[in-house]
Design a protein around this motif. Structure first.
Motif, PDB file in Angstrom:
ATOM      1  N   GLY A  54       0.899  -1.257  -0.201  1.00  0.00           N
ATOM      2  CA  GLY A  54       0.008   0.032   0.155  1.00  0.00           C
ATOM      3  C   GLY A  54       0.819   1.440   0.019  1.00  0.00           C
ATOM      4  N   THR A  55       2.002   1.276  -0.477  1.00  0.00           N
ATOM      5  CA  THR A  55       2.856   2.539  -0.620  1.00  0.00           C
ATOM      6  C   THR A  55       2.123   3.477  -1.718  1.00  0.00           C
ATOM      7  N   ARG A  56       2.024   4.591  -1.386  1.00  0.00           N
ATOM      8  CA  ARG A  56       1.112   5.583  -2.228  1.00  0.00           C
ATOM      9  C   ARG A  56       2.000   6.871  -2.414  1.00  0.00           C
ATOM     10  N   PRO A  57       1.901   7.730  -3.445  1.00  0.00           N
ATOM     11  CA  PRO A  57       2.624   9.057  -3.445  1.00  0.00           C
ATOM     12  C   PRO A  57       2.406   9.840  -2.263  1.00  0.00           C
ATOM     13  N   ASP A  58       3.549  10.866  -2.061  1.00  0.00           N
ATOM     14  CA  ASP A  58       3.629  11.645  -1.252  1.00  0.00           C
ATOM     15  C   ASP A  58       3.522  13.248  -1.880  1.00  0.00           C
ATOM     16  N   GLY A  59       3.700  14.207  -1.361  1.00  0.00           N
ATOM     17  CA  GLY A  59       3.238  15.363  -2.058  1.00  0.00           C
ATOM     18  C   GLY A  59       4.566  15.889  -2.918  1.00  0.00           C
ATOM     19  N   LEU A  60       5.471  15.115  -3.088  1.00  0.00           N
ATOM     20  CA  LEU A  60       6.690  15.776  -3.841  1.00  0.00           C
ATOM     21  C   LEU A  60       6.697  14.968  -5.222  1.00  0.00           C
ATOM     22  N   THR A  61       6.330  13.731  -5.075  1.00  0.00           N
ATOM     23  CA  THR A  61       6.651  12.640  -6.147  1.00  0.00           C
ATOM     24  C   THR A  61       5.153  12.132  -6.683  1.00  0.00           C
ATOM     25  N   PRO A  62       5.095  12.148  -7.921  1.00  0.00           N
ATOM     26  CA  PRO A  62       3.559  11.580  -8.510  1.00  0.00           C
ATOM     27  C   PRO A  62       3.402  10.039  -8.455  1.00  0.00           C
ATOM     28  N   GLU A  63       4.513   9.235  -7.912  1.00  0.00           N
ATOM     29  CA  GLU A  63       4.328   7.863  -7.856  1.00  0.00           C
ATOM     30  C   GLU A  63       4.855   7.329  -6.417  1.00  0.00           C
ATOM     31  N   GLY A  64       4.223   6.443  -6.139  1.00  0.00           N
ATOM     32  CA  GLY A  64       4.632   5.863  -4.844  1.00  0.00           C
ATOM     33  C   GLY A  64       5.636   4.658  -5.362  1.00  0.00           C
ATOM     34  N   ARG A  65       6.614   4.274  -4.620  1.00  0.00           N
ATOM     35  CA  ARG A  65       7.427   3.106  -4.738  1.00  0.00           C
ATOM     36  C   ARG A  65       7.675   2.385  -3.593  1.00  0.00           C
ATOM     37  N   ALA A  66       7.309   1.270  -3.635  1.00  0.00           N
ATOM     38  CA  ALA A  66       7.700   0.181  -2.788  1.00  0.00           C
ATOM     39  C   ALA A  66       9.019   0.083  -2.389  1.00  0.00           C
ATOM     40  N   VAL A  67       9.929   0.160  -3.250  1.00  0.00           N
ATOM     41  CA  VAL A  67      11.210   0.245  -3.106  1.00  0.00           C
ATOM     42  C   VAL A  67      12.057   0.866  -4.016  1.00  0.00           C
TER      43      VAL A  67
END
Length: 400
Positions: A54-67
């Motif tokens: 369930g990793t999701r984007p933060d306010g700085l990058t458009p994509e979340g990255r599990a790793v």
């Protein structure tokens, strides 16, 4: 973990500045930005028997990255599950960054709000990724992308399946080796993906596919575009040995654009369906056409040696303004011509080379049927697939 008011941070675990860390039997759930972010030379992390979910984007990058691994760091994952990420399951960026994924699963990666991404694994900017005995399934846009000069990806005994188009209805490829990159698949199964199962696009060195199965590739959109098992584009070279290309739509293998080369040995290309792109003479949607085992478009080269090409919905092998060579092959049971040479007569060596081309043209009128022809007419070419591009801003970056 949630970002602060500025949108910064929110990651699960961050390691940098040459740190060493081993994490085992853990759950990293619902974090923002990165589930695990590792960066800086000499930084080394090992993650064992753990889940990143369930990793999701933060306010700085458009994509979340599990790793995410960058800036010459090194990460090893063994016995892990990366699931339900919004953006990228696993990203390796920058020269000398390395990641090893073994006996692990990456699944259900989802597109971001704009519709792009959902990729299972991505290596870019010179990053290196090694995947062994793992499962990549139900991701979007791309199961695996290796792109950029110096980037490399090796998949061994790994399954890449059921990749779907992104939120814009585009792509869905199983594995794409992009400009300047290198790739090697050995003992893999790539099945049920969309557009193209495995595609090499302007790759920097020959892409090698050995002892692998590429099957059941489907079109990427409702109009039926795509569905080839193996694609070679933009001057790339692919060397395939002891492979099975079966039950794909449009083509078992296809080469596009001048300089693209396919060398296929001791392999089988079977049961290509009639679907994929559906066009009439005006380029409008029509009934299914195509279904060739092998297609070499203008300016490309395909060589087949000791292969079986059988039971395809149209031609066994179709050269269109291309060159190549056939030796020691059995081409049989195809619905149209066994070997069709349009604008390629004299450019393809096949006579007195131990080929058996017989029992073809099963679906043709008797007066038109032939095992070999140098004047095929009315055989439209499949359209070129749209390859995925490297992400723009936000795909690369240092660990927080």
């Amino acid at each position: 973990t949630v970002p602060d008011e500025s949108g910064f941070s929110g990651g699960g675990i961050t390691v940098g500045l040459g740190g060493k860390l081993t994490v085992s039997d853990s759950l990293l759930d619902g974090n923002a930005g990165k589930g695990l972010g590792v960066g800086a030379p000499g930084t080394d992390v090992e993650l064992l028997n753990s889940v990143i979910r369930g990793t999701r984007p933060d306010g700085l990058t458009p994509e979340g990255r599990a790793v995410q691994v960058d800036d010459a760091a090194s990460v090893s994952l063994d016995g892990c599950i990366l699931e339900d990420t919004v953006g990228l399951g696993l990203l390796v960026a920058d020269s000398e960054s390395q990641l090893s994924l073994q006996r692990s699963v990456i699944r259900d990666t989802q597109p971001v709000a704009t519709g792009s991404h959902g990729r299972g694994v991505e290596a870019n900017g010179g990053g290196e990724v090694f995947v062994y005995a793992s499962l990549l399934e139900d991701n979007a846009e791309l199961g695996v992308l290796v792109d950029g000069s110096g980037s490399s990806g090796e998949l061994v005994r790994t399954v890449v399946r059921n990749t779907v188009p992104n939120g814009d209805g585009r792509h869905g490829m199983g594995v794409q080796i992009g400009p300047g990159a290198g790739g090697h698949l050995s003992g893999c199964i790539v099945g049920g993906n969309a557009s193209v199962g495995v595609v090499a696009n302007d790759s920097g060195e020959p892409v090698r596919v050995a002892g692998s199965i590429i099957r059941e590739t489907v079109p990427s959109d409702p109009s039926g575009v795509g569905g080839a098992g193996l694609g070679v584009l933009a001057g790339a070279t692919v060397e395939g040995n002891m492979c099975l290309l079966a039950d794909n739509d449009t083509a078992g293998a296809i080469a596009f654009q001048s300089g693209s080369t396919l060398l296929l040995t001791e392999s089988a290309v079977l049961r290509t369906g009639p679907g994929g792109a559906k066009v009439d003479g005006s380029g409008n949607a029509a009934e299914p056409v195509f279904g060739d085992g092998i297609v070499a478009e203008e300016g490309t080269s395909i060589e087949l040696s000791s292969c079986l090409v059988a039971d395809n919905a149209r031609c066994g092998v179709y050269y269109h303004g291309a060159d190549g060579a056939l030796s020691g092959n059995l081409i049989t049971g195809n619905s149209a011509f066994g070997l069709a040479l349009e604008g390629s007569a004299g450019a393809v060596e096949y006579q007195e080379a131990g080929n058996l081309i017989l029992g073809n043209a099963l679906g043709m009128p008797q007066e038109e049927a032939a095992d070999v022809t140098d004047s095929p007419t009315g055989l439209p070419l499949p359209p070129e697939p749209e390859v995925a591009e490297m992400p723009s801003s936000g795909a690369q970056g240092e660990a927080d």
